[in-house]
Scaffold this motif. Sequence first.
Motif, PDB file in Angstrom:
ATOM      1  N   ALA A 144       0.826  -1.205   0.000  1.00 30.33           N
ATOM      2  CA  ALA A 144       0.000   0.000   0.000  1.00 30.33           C
ATOM      3  C   ALA A 144       0.864   1.260   0.000  1.00 30.33           C
ATOM      4  CB  ALA A 144      -0.933   0.003   1.214  1.00 30.33           C
ATOM      5  N   GLU A 145       1.951   1.231   0.765  1.00 34.02           N
ATOM      6  CA  GLU A 145       2.800   2.416   0.866  1.00 34.02           C
ATOM      7  C   GLU A 145       3.532   2.688  -0.453  1.00 34.02           C
ATOM      8  OE1 GLU A 145       1.440   1.269   4.606  1.00 34.02           O
ATOM      9  OE2 GLU A 145       2.604   0.041   3.214  1.00 34.02           O
ATOM     10  N   ILE A 146       3.961   1.632  -1.129  1.00 36.77           N
ATOM     11  CA  ILE A 146       4.619   1.821  -2.428  1.00 36.77           C
ATOM     12  C   ILE A 146       3.619   2.409  -3.427  1.00 36.77           C
ATOM     13  CG2 ILE A 146       5.674   0.617  -4.380  1.00 36.77           C
ATOM     14  CD1 ILE A 146       6.894  -1.325  -2.360  1.00 36.77           C
ATOM     15  N   ALA A 147       2.372   1.920  -3.379  1.00 31.50           N
ATOM     16  CA  ALA A 147       1.333   2.482  -4.248  1.00 31.50           C
ATOM     17  C   ALA A 147       1.119   3.959  -3.933  1.00 31.50           C
ATOM     18  CB  ALA A 147       0.029   1.709  -4.082  1.00 31.50           C
ATOM     19  N   ALA A 148       1.133   4.313  -2.637  1.00 36.37           N
ATOM     20  CA  ALA A 148       0.938   5.708  -2.245  1.00 36.37           C
ATOM     21  C   ALA A 148       2.080   6.583  -2.745  1.00 36.37           C
ATOM     22  CB  ALA A 148       0.825   5.813  -0.722  1.00 36.37           C
ATOM     23  N   MET A 149       3.306   6.060  -2.701  1.00 35.45           N
ATOM     24  CA  MET A 149       4.435   6.830  -3.214  1.00 35.45           C
ATOM     25  C   MET A 149       4.304   7.050  -4.715  1.00 35.45           C
ATOM     26  SD  MET A 149       6.185   7.722  -0.681  1.00 35.45           S
ATOM     27  CE  MET A 149       7.373   8.531  -1.736  1.00 35.45           C
ATOM     28  N   ALA A 150       3.813   6.040  -5.423  1.00 36.59           N
ATOM     29  CA  ALA A 150       3.602   6.190  -6.864  1.00 36.59           C
ATOM     30  C   ALA A 150       2.517   7.232  -7.132  1.00 36.59           C
ATOM     31  CB  ALA A 150       3.226   4.849  -7.482  1.00 36.59           C
ATOM     32  N   MET A 151       1.439   7.215  -6.329  1.00 38.60           N
ATOM     33  CA  MET A 151       0.403   8.247  -6.461  1.00 38.60           C
ATOM     34  C   MET A 151       0.991   9.633  -6.200  1.00 38.60           C
ATOM     35  SD  MET A 151      -2.745   6.418  -4.406  1.00 38.60           S
ATOM     36  CE  MET A 151      -3.223   4.724  -4.743  1.00 38.60           C
ATOM     37  N   PHE A 152       1.907   9.688  -5.257  1.00 32.87           N
ATOM     38  CA  PHE A 152       2.586  10.946  -4.950  1.00 32.87           C
ATOM     39  C   PHE A 152       3.301  11.462  -6.191  1.00 32.87           C
ATOM     40  CE2 PHE A 152       5.876  13.671  -3.267  1.00 32.87           C
ATOM     41  CZ  PHE A 152       5.283  14.279  -2.176  1.00 32.87           C
ATOM     42  N   ASN A 449      -0.875  -2.918  -9.211  1.00 31.44           N
ATOM     43  CA  ASN A 449      -0.419  -4.202  -8.671  1.00 31.44           C
ATOM     44  C   ASN A 449      -0.220  -4.150  -7.170  1.00 31.44           C
ATOM     45  OD1 ASN A 449      -0.431  -5.253 -11.259  1.00 31.44           O
ATOM     46  ND2 ASN A 449       1.744  -4.874 -11.612  1.00 31.44           N
ATOM     47  N   ASN A 450       0.320  -3.035  -6.674  1.00 32.61           N
ATOM     48  CA  ASN A 450       0.548  -2.949  -5.232  1.00 32.61           C
ATOM     49  C   ASN A 450      -0.755  -2.801  -4.459  1.00 32.61           C
ATOM     50  OD1 ASN A 450       3.543  -2.919  -4.390  1.00 32.61           O
ATOM     51  ND2 ASN A 450       3.529  -1.666  -6.234  1.00 32.61           N
ATOM     52  N   VAL A 451      -1.718  -2.080  -5.015  1.00 34.66           N
ATOM     53  CA  VAL A 451      -3.021  -1.982  -4.348  1.00 34.66           C
ATOM     54  C   VAL A 451      -3.695  -3.351  -4.294  1.00 34.66           C
ATOM     55  CG1 VAL A 451      -5.364  -1.077  -4.575  1.00 34.66           C
ATOM     56  CG2 VAL A 451      -3.419   0.461  -4.821  1.00 34.66           C
ATOM     57  N   ILE A 452      -3.680  -4.084  -5.402  1.00 39.93           N
ATOM     58  CA  ILE A 452      -4.313  -5.407  -5.434  1.00 39.93           C
ATOM     59  C   ILE A 452      -3.607  -6.364  -4.474  1.00 39.93           C
ATOM     60  CG2 ILE A 452      -4.690  -7.441  -6.888  1.00 39.93           C
ATOM     61  CD1 ILE A 452      -5.331  -5.567  -9.173  1.00 39.93           C
ATOM     62  N   ASN A 453      -2.279  -6.332  -4.462  1.00 40.77           N
ATOM     63  CA  ASN A 453      -1.549  -7.200  -3.526  1.00 40.77           C
ATOM     64  C   ASN A 453      -1.860  -6.849  -2.080  1.00 40.77           C
ATOM     65  OD1 ASN A 453      -0.269  -8.690  -5.543  1.00 40.77           O
ATOM     66  ND2 ASN A 453       1.465  -7.280  -5.665  1.00 40.77           N
ATOM     67  N   SER A 454      -1.987  -5.544  -1.805  1.00 41.93           N
ATOM     68  CA  SER A 454      -2.307  -5.129  -0.441  1.00 41.93           C
ATOM     69  C   SER A 454      -3.729  -5.537  -0.055  1.00 41.93           C
ATOM     70  CB  SER A 454      -2.144  -3.615  -0.315  1.00 41.93           C
ATOM     71  OG  SER A 454      -2.398  -3.184   1.004  1.00 41.93           O
ATOM     72  N   VAL A 455      -4.672  -5.383  -1.003  1.00 37.43           N
ATOM     73  CA  VAL A 455      -6.053  -5.790  -0.729  1.00 37.43           C
ATOM     74  C   VAL A 455      -6.126  -7.290  -0.471  1.00 37.43           C
ATOM     75  CG1 VAL A 455      -8.335  -6.051  -1.781  1.00 37.43           C
ATOM     76  CG2 VAL A 455      -7.120  -3.877  -1.974  1.00 37.43           C
ATOM     77  N   VAL A 461     -10.511  -2.051   3.256  1.00 33.69           N
ATOM     78  CA  VAL A 461     -10.482  -1.130   4.395  1.00 33.69           C
ATOM     79  C   VAL A 461      -9.108  -1.116   5.034  1.00 33.69           C
ATOM     80  CG1 VAL A 461     -11.449  -0.645   6.673  1.00 33.69           C
ATOM     81  CG2 VAL A 461     -12.949  -1.405   4.818  1.00 33.69           C
ATOM     82  N   GLY A 462      -8.536  -2.306   5.221  1.00 34.39           N
ATOM     83  CA  GLY A 462      -7.218  -2.389   5.834  1.00 34.39           C
ATOM     84  C   GLY A 462      -6.144  -1.707   5.005  1.00 34.39           C
ATOM     85  N   THR A 463      -6.284  -1.793   3.687  1.00 32.32           N
ATOM     86  CA  THR A 463      -5.293  -1.170   2.800  1.00 32.32           C
ATOM     87  C   THR A 463      -5.311   0.345   2.924  1.00 32.32           C
ATOM     88  OG1 THR A 463      -5.317  -2.964   1.184  1.00 32.32           O
ATOM     89  CG2 THR A 463      -4.693  -0.775   0.377  1.00 32.32           C
ATOM     90  N   PHE A 464      -6.507   0.926   2.847  1.00 32.16           N
ATOM     91  CA  PHE A 464      -6.603   2.382   2.788  1.00 32.16           C
ATOM     92  C   PHE A 464      -6.673   3.048   4.161  1.00 32.16           C
ATOM     93  CE2 PHE A 464      -8.340   1.053  -1.386  1.00 32.16           C
ATOM     94  CZ  PHE A 464      -7.343   1.627  -2.166  1.00 32.16           C
ATOM     95  N   THR A 465      -6.506   2.253   5.217  1.00 34.28           N
ATOM     96  CA  THR A 465      -6.454   2.841   6.557  1.00 34.28           C
ATOM     97  C   THR A 465      -5.116   2.577   7.241  1.00 34.28           C
ATOM     98  OG1 THR A 465      -7.528   0.844   7.467  1.00 34.28           O
ATOM     99  CG2 THR A 465      -8.950   2.715   6.913  1.00 34.28           C
ATOM    100  N   ARG A 466      -4.153   2.034   6.502  1.00 34.28           N
ATOM    101  CA  ARG A 466      -2.820   1.855   7.083  1.00 34.28           C
ATOM    102  C   ARG A 466      -2.225   3.238   7.373  1.00 34.28           C
ATOM    103  NH1 ARG A 466       0.030  -2.906   6.454  1.00 34.28           N
ATOM    104  NH2 ARG A 466       1.970  -1.827   5.866  1.00 34.28           N
ATOM    105  N   LEU A 468       0.779   4.666   7.594  1.00 43.32           N
ATOM    106  CA  LEU A 468       1.771   5.239   6.697  1.00 43.32           C
ATOM    107  C   LEU A 468       1.168   5.548   5.336  1.00 43.32           C
ATOM    108  CD1 LEU A 468       4.652   6.144   6.263  1.00 43.32           C
ATOM    109  CD2 LEU A 468       5.291   3.784   5.700  1.00 43.32           C
ATOM    110  N   PHE A 469       0.245   4.699   4.868  1.00 46.48           N
ATOM    111  CA  PHE A 469      -0.430   4.971   3.599  1.00 46.48           C
ATOM    112  C   PHE A 469      -1.203   6.282   3.687  1.00 46.48           C
ATOM    113  CE2 PHE A 469      -4.258   4.973   1.024  1.00 46.48           C
ATOM    114  CZ  PHE A 469      -3.771   4.647  -0.240  1.00 46.48           C
ATOM    115  N   LEU A 470      -1.955   6.467   4.780  1.00 44.70           N
ATOM    116  CA  LEU A 470      -2.743   7.690   4.941  1.00 44.70           C
ATOM    117  C   LEU A 470      -1.848   8.920   4.978  1.00 44.70           C
ATOM    118  CD1 LEU A 470      -5.395   6.511   7.573  1.00 44.70           C
ATOM    119  CD2 LEU A 470      -5.785   7.038   5.159  1.00 44.70           C
TER     120      LEU A 470
END
Length: 691
Positions: A144-152, A449-455, A461-466, A468-470
């Motif tokens: 999830a955090e790697i996906a968030a960095m990519a979104m960044f 891919n990272n979002v799907i792996n995290s889900v 819910v667990g993915t988008f409430t971590r 560090l991700f937030l």
Amino acid sequence: MFADFADGLSYLGNLGYWGAFLFAILITVPIALIPGISATLVMALTIPFIIISVDDPVIGVAMLATLTGVDNTLDSIPAILLGMPGGATQVTFLEGNQLAQQGYAAHTLGAVYAVSALGGIIGALMMALLIPLIKPVVLAFGFAEIAAMAMFGVAMVAALSGGAMVKGIFAACFGLLLSTVGPAGVTLDFRFMFDQGWLWDGLPLIATTIGAFALPEIIDLTMTRKPLAPPNANITYSEIFRGARYGLSRWPMTIRQSLFGVFFGAIPGIGSGVIDWMSYALGIAFTKDKSQFGHGSLEGVLFAESAQNAKEGGQAIPTLALGIPGGRAWAFVMLGMLAYGIAPGPRMLEEHADITIMIVLSLGLGNLAVTMLGLGFTRQMAVLTKIPYPVLGFLIIPISFLAAFQQTGDNSALTIVLGGAVLGLLMKRYKWPRPPLLIGFILGPIIENNVINSVGRYDWVGTFTRPLFLVLFVTAIATAILFTKFMDFSGNPLPGANTEDPKSTPVPPAGAAPDAPGGLAKRMEGMTWHFTEAQLFSAAMMVMMGYAIWESSSFSFFGRWFPMGLASVSFVLATVTFFREGFGAKTGEIMDIGIRSVGMEGARAAGLMFLGLLSGMMLVTGLVGLQWAAIAIAVAGPPAMMQNRTGYIGGAVSGFVISLLIYFFFGGILGSEGFIAVLWPEPFLLEMFRN
């Protein structure tokens, strides 16, 4: 451990190490100067030779590490001098190529060498310091955090779109959408493939980058029929060293950007293209006068180049400390280590400290060596900017197609390059920024891919409430908003505004009647609907996004959530743009290069000639093969465009160079036994007749 460090340092007196080091430098320099050829390919070509020929693992692994660092300095040369960017030199191209057109190629390259050397050394030192400490930080970054960095990264580039924010966000979403072409990672959905087998691996990065970003510039510059730099361009050693001194004088900025590059390089999966743009955005954030960026800013080039070289030290950290490749090139380093029976991991410093210290030294020494070579030969290379561009253009165009073909091994590369070129030219023409499209294309698989792996591990819910991700997600949004406020936009004059001052606002004079000049009537006059040429492109984007929504509705849930969401957002943004253009809204300054040949004498005739030459190349490709078509357009292009003695000489030289490249590189190195075999496909027109 200290004894192992001493053993490693003893290799500095080993002639075998220096022979391997020099070989790595000498083999990388000429190959890396070829546009479209990356360090990854160089390592893929050389790793079998290194493992078989070099018995000492310390020398072999250090040699591979040298290859990774050298390319990062050299790949800026084709981006600046030739207008040919790679996946990690888009910022360097955007700013540096414009500097070359202004006559500052020598000065720019001198400064690039200086900050690249400093960045490489800082990256190597930070690698040595952080390997024992980095484990908890790297492990904190899950899917999830790697996906968030990519979104960044996507948010930063969209925020850098200048006076075309809506178009910039659309371009980013469109790039993300293009990255979904091909089989979905965890489902059986074949997304946007249209029964074309050559899309099985999706759209290839090199061919897409060349098509959308590089080829439009090459076409545009070729149509000008002028040299890249003005006649009075200062291309002397004194100017090169003046640039180098300036680069060294910017050491505080270089340290800041280098530390940034090390940090993001240490996060597996982020990639060079992301670091390139994010370091650029960081540098802009620390700059007061932001109006220079996008128009040929040396500072912008240095922001990116400092971090690019330093990120190699960052990518080495998870490779050596955790056994997780920090990047594609470091995956080859790890492959070499495993081939020598060395297992990377937390005990690397204890069991293989000699290898660790030599990797550090090789990265630093490699950067210094390439800097010395660059300072010595830049004057000769910078002279290319004084050659009429059709000579260079018809040398680069066949190289571009050959590089794209090399990645796919199929004629489909030509389709991708040409389709991308049409898209890129239209985006340039109607002022839709392309950098967000390319960064979105690079980051799309990382996000999805990272979002799907995290889900799969934590559910939605667990993915988008971590936590560090937030933090990362909120930081990305907040930073993007701040950038939109702090960037220096030219803006669009509102109806009734003073057009001599774009920043003015329409303030009615005191006591004016509602329909007085500058009042309500004037405002209503500005709201008149007019259909414009630019709306045709916006309408085409609306139709394309509408089709993408309809097509993705047939995919399974995990196959459609990403493309359908992107297509929906993109459809809304394209619609907004369509109506804004209809009501007369003008696009302000964007972080991209517009059409430079517009309005030039003979540009239309040059465009028709170029189209004819490109069509001829496709015909020859279909009849006898790409290799012969590449030679043909290199020979015929310059004289056809210039119709003078320089054109004829240029055509002969270009044809000779392309022939050597095809015979010795593609047919020799790539086609030799033990390396990648180049199998030229059957000419597609002959194949159609046979069927």
